[in-house]
Design a protein around this motif. Structure first.
Motif, mmCIF file in Angstrom:
data_model
loop_
_atom_site.group_PDB
_atom_site.id
_atom_site.type_symbol
_atom_site.label_atom_id
_atom_site.label_comp_id
_atom_site.label_asym_id
_atom_site.label_seq_id
_atom_site.Cartn_x
_atom_site.Cartn_y
_atom_site.Cartn_z
ATOM 1 N N VAL A 37 0.842 -1.202 0.000
ATOM 2 C CA VAL A 37 0.000 0.000 0.000
ATOM 3 C C VAL A 37 0.878 1.253 0.000
ATOM 4 O O VAL A 37 0.688 2.163 -0.816
ATOM 5 C CB VAL A 37 -0.934 0.004 1.230
ATOM 6 C CG1 VAL A 37 -1.694 1.323 1.320
ATOM 7 C CG2 VAL A 37 -1.907 -1.157 1.153
ATOM 8 N N VAL A 38 1.850 1.294 0.925
ATOM 9 C CA VAL A 38 2.740 2.453 1.009
ATOM 10 C C VAL A 38 3.583 2.564 -0.264
ATOM 11 O O VAL A 38 3.804 3.661 -0.790
ATOM 12 C CB VAL A 38 3.641 2.345 2.252
ATOM 13 C CG1 VAL A 38 4.681 3.463 2.265
ATOM 14 C CG2 VAL A 38 2.801 2.395 3.522
ATOM 15 N N GLY A 39 4.020 1.415 -0.773
ATOM 16 C CA GLY A 39 4.812 1.422 -1.999
ATOM 17 C C GLY A 39 4.028 1.952 -3.184
ATOM 18 O O GLY A 39 4.586 2.630 -4.062
ATOM 19 N N GLY A 40 2.721 1.660 -3.222
ATOM 20 C CA GLY A 40 1.881 2.185 -4.299
ATOM 21 C C GLY A 40 1.790 3.702 -4.242
ATOM 22 O O GLY A 40 1.811 4.378 -5.286
ATOM 23 N N ILE A 41 1.697 4.247 -3.018
ATOM 24 C CA ILE A 41 1.660 5.711 -2.860
ATOM 25 C C ILE A 41 2.980 6.323 -3.315
ATOM 26 O O ILE A 41 3.010 7.336 -4.027
ATOM 27 C CB ILE A 41 1.363 6.076 -1.389
ATOM 28 C CG1 ILE A 41 -0.051 5.635 -1.019
ATOM 29 C CG2 ILE A 41 1.532 7.575 -1.170
ATOM 30 C CD1 ILE A 41 -0.382 5.784 0.444
ATOM 31 N N GLU A 42 4.091 5.695 -2.912
ATOM 32 C CA GLU A 42 5.404 6.212 -3.308
ATOM 33 C C GLU A 42 5.557 6.208 -4.831
ATOM 34 O O GLU A 42 6.028 7.196 -5.424
ATOM 35 C CB GLU A 42 6.514 5.379 -2.679
ATOM 36 C CG GLU A 42 7.901 5.854 -3.054
ATOM 37 C CD GLU A 42 9.011 5.023 -2.441
ATOM 38 O OE1 GLU A 42 10.194 5.342 -2.690
ATOM 39 O OE2 GLU A 42 8.702 4.045 -1.721
ATOM 40 N N THR A 43 5.149 5.123 -5.459
ATOM 41 C CA THR A 43 5.271 5.021 -6.920
ATOM 42 C C THR A 43 4.456 6.111 -7.607
ATOM 43 O O THR A 43 4.913 6.756 -8.563
ATOM 44 C CB THR A 43 4.793 3.635 -7.396
ATOM 45 O OG1 THR A 43 5.631 2.630 -6.809
ATOM 46 C CG2 THR A 43 4.857 3.522 -8.906
ATOM 47 N N SER A 44 3.233 6.337 -7.109
ATOM 48 C CA SER A 44 2.366 7.365 -7.687
ATOM 49 C C SER A 44 2.984 8.755 -7.523
ATOM 50 O O SER A 44 2.998 9.560 -8.480
ATOM 51 C CB SER A 44 0.998 7.316 -7.003
ATOM 52 O OG SER A 44 0.184 8.382 -7.435
ATOM 53 N N LEU A 45 3.531 9.046 -6.333
ATOM 54 C CA LEU A 45 4.119 10.364 -6.105
ATOM 55 C C LEU A 45 5.374 10.574 -6.944
ATOM 56 O O LEU A 45 5.630 11.680 -7.440
ATOM 57 C CB LEU A 45 4.437 10.546 -4.621
ATOM 58 C CG LEU A 45 3.230 10.688 -3.684
ATOM 59 C CD1 LEU A 45 3.689 10.895 -2.249
ATOM 60 C CD2 LEU A 45 2.322 11.833 -4.118
ATOM 61 N N ARG A 46 6.162 9.526 -7.113
ATOM 62 C CA ARG A 46 7.369 9.666 -7.939
ATOM 63 C C ARG A 46 6.990 9.922 -9.402
ATOM 64 O O ARG A 46 7.675 10.692 -10.106
ATOM 65 C CB ARG A 46 8.245 8.430 -7.807
ATOM 66 C CG ARG A 46 8.945 8.319 -6.449
ATOM 67 C CD ARG A 46 10.008 7.242 -6.433
ATOM 68 N NE ARG A 46 10.627 7.115 -5.117
ATOM 69 C CZ ARG A 46 11.591 7.904 -4.643
ATOM 70 N NH1 ARG A 46 12.056 8.900 -5.398
ATOM 71 N NH2 ARG A 46 12.094 7.709 -3.437
ATOM 72 N N ALA A 47 5.924 9.277 -9.865
ATOM 73 C CA ALA A 47 5.473 9.521 -11.245
ATOM 74 C C ALA A 47 4.996 10.964 -11.409
ATOM 75 O O ALA A 47 5.303 11.622 -12.416
ATOM 76 C CB ALA A 47 4.353 8.542 -11.597
ATOM 77 N N LEU A 48 4.261 11.473 -10.397
ATOM 78 C CA LEU A 48 3.831 12.869 -10.451
ATOM 79 C C LEU A 48 5.020 13.812 -10.354
ATOM 80 O O LEU A 48 5.037 14.888 -10.970
ATOM 81 C CB LEU A 48 2.840 13.151 -9.331
ATOM 82 C CG LEU A 48 1.462 12.480 -9.456
ATOM 83 C CD1 LEU A 48 0.661 12.667 -8.178
ATOM 84 C CD2 LEU A 48 0.701 13.036 -10.653
ATOM 85 N N GLY A 49 6.020 13.398 -9.564
ATOM 86 C CA GLY A 49 7.212 14.217 -9.420
ATOM 87 C C GLY A 49 7.950 14.408 -10.725
ATOM 88 O O GLY A 49 8.563 15.458 -10.961
#
Length: 285
Positions: A37-49
């Motif tokens: 779950v946390v990894g999914g959030i990190e992946t999404s934020l890095r893509a937005l970054g």
């Protein structure tokens, strides 16, 4: 009985070792689930970054378009920040914080932590609408963040179909269990008591704390029952042995008494016979 007690101890140790092994296995499963779950959030934020590093206008427009679908459910805000005058300013935002808003101090502190670590971090912030769990990731000199409205007092389901059905779980956004930093739990009564595993749970550069304990026996009732059965069986065997010993002792005592009585009778008869023979001899002579 000594053998039974020894067997009981060995079996109980084996059951305890199995319980610990299964709990460790369940801990790994829970960590993997939460980590995904946390990894999914990190992946999404890095893509937005990656979008906010594009030329400013195009990148920020693309950021808001991509972030808009994520602001739903528990997610209240997704935004991009840039350092400015010792603090931060909002470059783009969807949800409760926009480019015209001032960045709250606790959000700025998390953003600064992400920049220092050049990594993904997480923690709590206070907003006018309540406490939020914030995740942030640094991309160059920009920080992308996501706020989630999570109520830690809303217990996670732990029914038969839940991945937490047989364990008690509490996750804290701090290295040690801290009620003020509770993220989620299955329990109304905290801290979790009993035989509790407390393990670090890494969120990017941050160390959180995961507490997990068995709800009931994880190894099943068979091993526990077996140890008690051995002890009970040994106790029964010892009782039977004692009863047999007592019975044999009583029989031996009875037999010895009968022999003694018979010996007295035979001795009396022998003495009577001797007296009769003596009287007969005296009469004949």
């Amino acid at each position: 009985m000594v053998v039974a007690v020894a067997a009981f101890g060995v079996t109980r140790r084996a059951a305890s070792d199995e319980e610990a092994r299964v709990l460790q296995q369940r801990r790994i499963e829970v960590e993997t689930l939460l980590g995904s779950v946390v990894g999914g959030i990190e992946t999404s934020l890095r893509a937005l970054g990656a979008l906010v590093t594009l030329p400013e206008d195009a990148g920020l427009d693309a950021f808001e378009i991509a972030a808009s679908p994520t602001v739903s459910g528990a997610t209240t805000t997704v935004g991009a920040l840039a350092p400015e005058d010792g603090g931060f300013r909002v470059l783009a935002g969807v949800g409760a914080l926009g480019p015209e808003d001032v960045v709250p101090e606790d959000l700025a502190a998390i953003a600064a932590r992400a920049l220092r670590a050049e990594d993904f971090v997480g923690g709590h912030i206070e907003t006018p609408n309540g406490r939020r769990l914030t995740f942030a990731v640094a991309t160059g000199d920009r920080v992308v963040f996501q706020n989630l409205a999570l109520d830690p007092t809303a217990l996670i389901a732990s029914g038969p179909d839940s991945p937490y059905r047989d364990v008690r779980v509490a996750l804290y956004a701090s290295p040690q269990p801290d009620p003020e930093r509770l993220v989620l739990t299955t329990e109304a009564d905290l801290p979790i008591d009993g035989d509790v595993l407390r393990e670090p749970f890494m969120v990017g550069a941050d160390e959180w704390s995961l507490s997990i304990a068995a709800r009931d026996s994880l190894a099943g009732s068979a091993s526990t029952a077996a140890s008690w059965a051995l002890l009970a069986g040994g106790a029964v065997a010892a009782a039977l042995a004692a009863a047999v010993t007592f019975t044999l002792a009583r029989r031996r005592s009875y037999a010895m008494a009968m022999v003694a009585a018979r010996t007295v009778d035979l001795r009396a008869a022998q003495e009577a016979a001797d007296r009769a023979n003596q009287a007969k001899s005296e009469f004949l002579s």
